[in-house]
Design an enzyme around this catalytic site. Structure first.
Site, PDB file in Angstrom:
ATOM      1  N   LYS A 490      16.779  -9.292 -15.332  1.00  0.00           N
ATOM      2  CA  LYS A 490      17.731  -8.808 -14.082  1.00  0.00           C
ATOM      3  C   LYS A 490      17.095  -8.583 -12.905  1.00  0.00           C
ATOM      4  O   LYS A 490      15.641  -8.446 -12.886  1.00  0.00           O
ATOM      5  CB  LYS A 490      18.552  -7.608 -14.562  1.00  0.00           C
ATOM      6  CG  LYS A 490      17.945  -6.429 -14.912  1.00  0.00           C
ATOM      7  CD  LYS A 490      18.607  -5.444 -15.319  1.00  0.00           C
ATOM      8  CE  LYS A 490      17.850  -4.025 -15.618  1.00  0.00           C
ATOM      9  NZ  LYS A 490      18.840  -3.068 -16.079  1.00  0.00           N
ATOM     10  N   TYR A 717       4.465   2.933  16.259  1.00  0.00           N
ATOM     11  CA  TYR A 717       5.441   3.356  16.909  1.00  0.00           C
ATOM     12  C   TYR A 717       5.378   5.051  16.914  1.00  0.00           C
ATOM     13  O   TYR A 717       4.700   5.647  15.799  1.00  0.00           O
ATOM     14  CB  TYR A 717       6.647   3.166  16.081  1.00  0.00           C
ATOM     15  CG  TYR A 717       7.202   1.656  16.432  1.00  0.00           C
ATOM     16  CD1 TYR A 717       7.567   1.117  17.823  1.00  0.00           C
ATOM     17  CD2 TYR A 717       7.254   0.780  15.364  1.00  0.00           C
ATOM     18  CE1 TYR A 717       8.067   0.014  17.923  1.00  0.00           C
ATOM     19  CE2 TYR A 717       7.676  -0.495  15.481  1.00  0.00           C
ATOM     20  CZ  TYR A 717       8.153  -0.858  17.028  1.00  0.00           C
ATOM     21  OH  TYR A 717       8.371  -2.062  17.061  1.00  0.00           O
TER      22      TYR A 717
END
Length: 822
Positions: A490, A717
């Site tokens: 999965k 940033y």
């Protein structure tokens, strides 16, 4: 010249078998041991070897594929009913294989080199092949065939027209090397290194050395470095020895070295009282040591120092791994573009055959130089191999292979050169197929690979399929007899891919796959996966699709049960397999104990479904402190499944154990277990002890730019990264959009640059981030490791307060996946 043919009557005597020979005139040319890798079935002898899989379980399949000669160690009712087979019964089929290979070895009197050591065996073997091939017709181990099965298979390839053999031998515990020695019977021995690999199989270093040296007991010449045998009290083997060492007395005494042009190492030494030198085109320590080992060997074999120098300078890197990559036009590309010989071609074709994501399979193959047999025989063998491996189209490149077009009965195209092939690729209409690229180095097939490979994000996640296979086999070895294995694929196989992983699991004959949603199962079905697939989160809107693709739902509630039965009734389906989920303590999904009576009434006399399995989920299987609760779960599960079985009147599979449960709780195995993240080398039950698992995934990127910043400059940033004293910063091509969490910024995260761990600096950006290189020497374009066996996924997860599952599944699908297989 073809391989020797052995009469079955002769083989009976060699392997000391009790035999039933319905065809006493049969001749044997090929050894087989794996039902998935059969060739030349008319002349094949199948050994039913017991190992992780028992070859006796596949006899019927092997017979259906055309094999009629079998070596077995237990009675086979199936073979006993056949009147066209030869049956050889022995006490130990692996031992019989060794006896046969040993007998075959005795038919030849040319030099045989055996190589062992903790590291470097395969590289030294391949480089010696490069160095000695101009004069010698050499048979050698394909790839890294150095196991108890790989060694006899390699020796079996010896022929009369060879003039030298080079085989590698590996051991992981005592008692193994004596078998290799009897099979190889080397005349020349080479010890590469004595290191830490496989230490767990030996009491101490002395025992490990003694085991390895058994290979060389009867050699005429033993080549080694005394540094690896210091303090060893035993006898040094070999009628003669040749030693090499740094700055101490040895036949080849190495004095100093210097790096030239950033890519060559110039080495000076003393040999036979005179100065010698050589330049090797590598500077890393492992490659240099392997090259020196080869230098010592060619000198020991009598080559002139100046000739050795010329040849060593021309060594080229050995690429031992197949790469599986996404290609253009929805193709899958298997890149093995640096080698071409008949043995490695057979291995690569087995990997090609393993891929089921496309119906069509193609091979691009160059001339096979220095094969040691005439080209007519060689390409006849190639043509037969392609037929047996179910190749649909063959594209040949080279003047020699083009002369033999008439030998290939499948669809073909031929080109005189790599350049001509590349120019004509658009005319070949390569579409929706798996393509194996296999070429001798001189043909430069990397150009072909570059054209056919899909151009995607440069950051890549490498998945080592050998390591994954190792982990799978480890967990298989922990299972009791007849316990089945379901593997979880999965969430894009925990970030590692879908059909690529499922193909390997199907090839290794796991019993079930499990996915989260129906669309994941549909993708696998379209990629040729035929294994049973359980869907853990079935959705009402997908029920029709599930039935259409034979996907089996997890039934965890009365709502899902009712809706699915209605869907089956609309389609007039009966006895459709379902998996009933019980909640024994997780309290996520599943029927509680109080629901069982109602559940049994709902499924009573319901012909639409049949229970394939009943299962539950352990809450804390990795935690010894929670074992009392775990055993409460197991006891409740045992009681509930017994009640269900008594009510429905038939048996079904029961499973509750997950990855850590397989490792710690054999009592929880029941009829099947579910393997999840352990397949990828992560099992939290080993957090306080050495893990037997191998690292499967490596996330890597590269440096885009390097800047020298001034004291006080800030990075990223919000100016979060500060360099009070200035320094060197590298920008690398990975960010949070690729799955590298923003929490790893500002020094929390670490990466490997040129083998050195360096921290992040500043905030993580969407598509990139910055590293503080300090005083490290690096260049733009250098590779950067985000995680591997050094910087582990578990460590990253701990740093940011999450679990390894989240780190792996968070790797964006825009990150290219490349699959390696040796």
């Amino acid at each position: 010249m073809s391989h020797k043919l052995y009469p079955v009557t002769e083989i009976k005597e060699v392997i000391k078998a009790e035999a039933v020979l319905h065809n006493p005139d049969a001749l044997i040319r090929t050894i087989a041991y794996d039902s998935r890798k059969l060739a030349d079935t008319d002349h094949a002898l199948f050994f039913a070897i017991r190992g992780r899989r028992d070859g006796h379980n596949y006899i019927q399949d092997v017979y259906k594929q055309g094999v009629r000669n079998f070596v077995i160690s237990e009675n086979s009712n199936f073979l006993g009913r056949q009147t066209d087979v030869n049956i050889f019964q022995v006490s130990d089929t692996l031992q019989a294989l060794h006896w046969l290979a040993s007998y075959h070895r005795q038919q030849f009197d040319y030099p045989v080199i055996a190589i062992t050591g903790s590291n470097g065996k395969t590289i030294v073997k391949e480089w010696l092949y490069q160095l000695l091939a101009p004069e010698k017709n050499i048979v050698r181990s394909p790839k890294s065939f150095n196991s108890q099965i790989g060694v006899p298979l390699s020796v079996w390839e010896m022929r009369d027209d060879h003039t030298m053999a080079i085989f590698e031998a590996g051991v992981s515990k005592t008692g193994e090397m004596i078998n290799h020695a009897r099979v190889i019977q080397p005349t020349i021995g080479i010890l590469t290194t004595i290191g830490e690999a496989h230490n767990e199989g030996f009491a101490d270093k002395e025992e490990k050395i003694r085991e390895k040296l058994l290979l060389f007991e009867n050699t005429d010449l033993f080549i080694y470095s005394p540094q690896y045998l210091k303090g060893y009290p035993g006898e040094i083997p070999g009628k003669e020895t040749f030693t090499w060492a740094w700055n101490e007395e040895a036949d080849l005494m190495l004095i100093d070295d210097e790096v030239l042009e950033d890519k060559y190492l110039f080495i000076r030494g003393k040999y036979q009282d005179r100065d010698v030198q050589c330049a090797v085109p590598f500077t890393d320590a492992a490659s240099v040591e392997n090259a020196i080992c080869c230098w010592a060997t060619v000198l020991a074999l009598g080559y002139l120092p100046q000739d050795a120098d010329i040849r060593l300078e021309k060594l080229h890197p050995i690429k031992m791994r197949l790469e599986l990559k996404d290609g253009i036009n929805n193709c899958s590309i298997i890149d093995d573009s640096y080698s071409s010989d008949i043995s490695s071609l057979a291995i690569a074709l087995d990997f090609l055959k393993q891929q089921n994501q496309h119906i069509r399979r193609s091979l691009i193959l160059s001339d096979i130089p220095e094969a040691g047999i005439d080209s007519d025989t060689l390409y006849t063998q190639v043509a037969k191999l392609l037929e047996s491996k179910e190749v649909d189209r063959f594209i040949g490149v080279g003047t020699e292979i083009s002369k033999h077009q008439d030998k290939f009965s499948i669809e073909t195209a031929f080109f005189q050169s790599t350049e001509e092939l590349v120019a004509n690729i658009p005319t070949l209409k390569l579409l929706n197929e798996t393509i194996l690229i296999k070429g001798a180095r001189a043909f430069g097939f990397e150009k072909v690979s570059n054209v056919l490979t899909k151009k995607v994000h440069e950051t890549m996640l490498e998945i080592n399929l050998n390591a994954l296979e190792h982990n799978l086999n480890y967990y298989k070895s922990q299972l009791k007899k007849d316990v089945k294995l379901m593997v979880m694929v999965k969430a894009f196989s925990y970030g590692s891919g879908s059909f690529e992983i499922a193909n390997l699991l199907q090839y290794n004959k796991v019993d079930w796959l499990a996915v989260a949603y129906a669309d994941e199962g549909v993708t696998l079905r379209k990629a040729g996966i035929t294994l049973p697939i359980m869907v853990m989160n079935p959705d009402l809107m997908a029920f029709d699709t599930m039935v259409e693709h034979s996907l089996e739902p997890e039934i965890y509630s009365f709502r899902v049960l009712k809706d699915f039965i209605e869907a089956l009734n609309r389609k007039n389906q009966e006895a459709y397999p379902v998996h009933v989920k019980l909640d024994t303590g997780m309290h996520r999904l599943g029927f509680l104990a109080s629901d069982i009576e109602k559940l049994l009434k709902e499924i009573e006399d319901c012909p639409a479904i049949k229970i394939q399995s009943v299962f539950s989920h352990l809450v804390a299987s990795e935690d010894p402190d929670s074992d009392s609760f775990t055993h409460q779960q197991i006891d409740l599960f045992t009681d509930l499944t017994r009640r269900i079985e008594q009510s429905v009147g038939y048996t079904f599979l029961r499973h509750i154990s997950n990855t850590s449960g397989i490792s710690r709780l054999p009592e929880a195995q029941f009829d099947m277990v579910r393997l999840g993240i352990g397949l990828y080398g992560i099992d939290s039950s080993y957090k306080n002890k050495k893990s037997p698992l191998q690292t499967v995934t490596t996330l890597k990127t590269s440096i885009s730019q390097i800047k020298d910043l001034q004291p006080g400059d800030t990075v990223g940033y919000n100016r979060m990264g500060v360099l009070p004293n200035g320094g060197k910063v590298a920008t690398v091509k990975i960010g949070y959009a690729d799955g590298y969490s923003r929490k790893l910024g500002n020094g929390v995260g670490k990466m490997l640059v040129n083998g050195v761990i360096v921290p992040t600096i500043g905030n993580i950006c969407m598509d990139m981030c910055m590293l503080n290189l300090g005083g490290l020497s690096a260049n733009e374009g250098d590779e950067v490791i985000v995680f591997n066996e050094v910087i582990r996924v578990e460590d990253i997860a701990k740093q940011i307060g999450t679990i390894p599952y989240e780190v792996l599944t968070g790797i964006s699908e825009r990150v290219k996946r490349v699959y390696f297989y040796e």
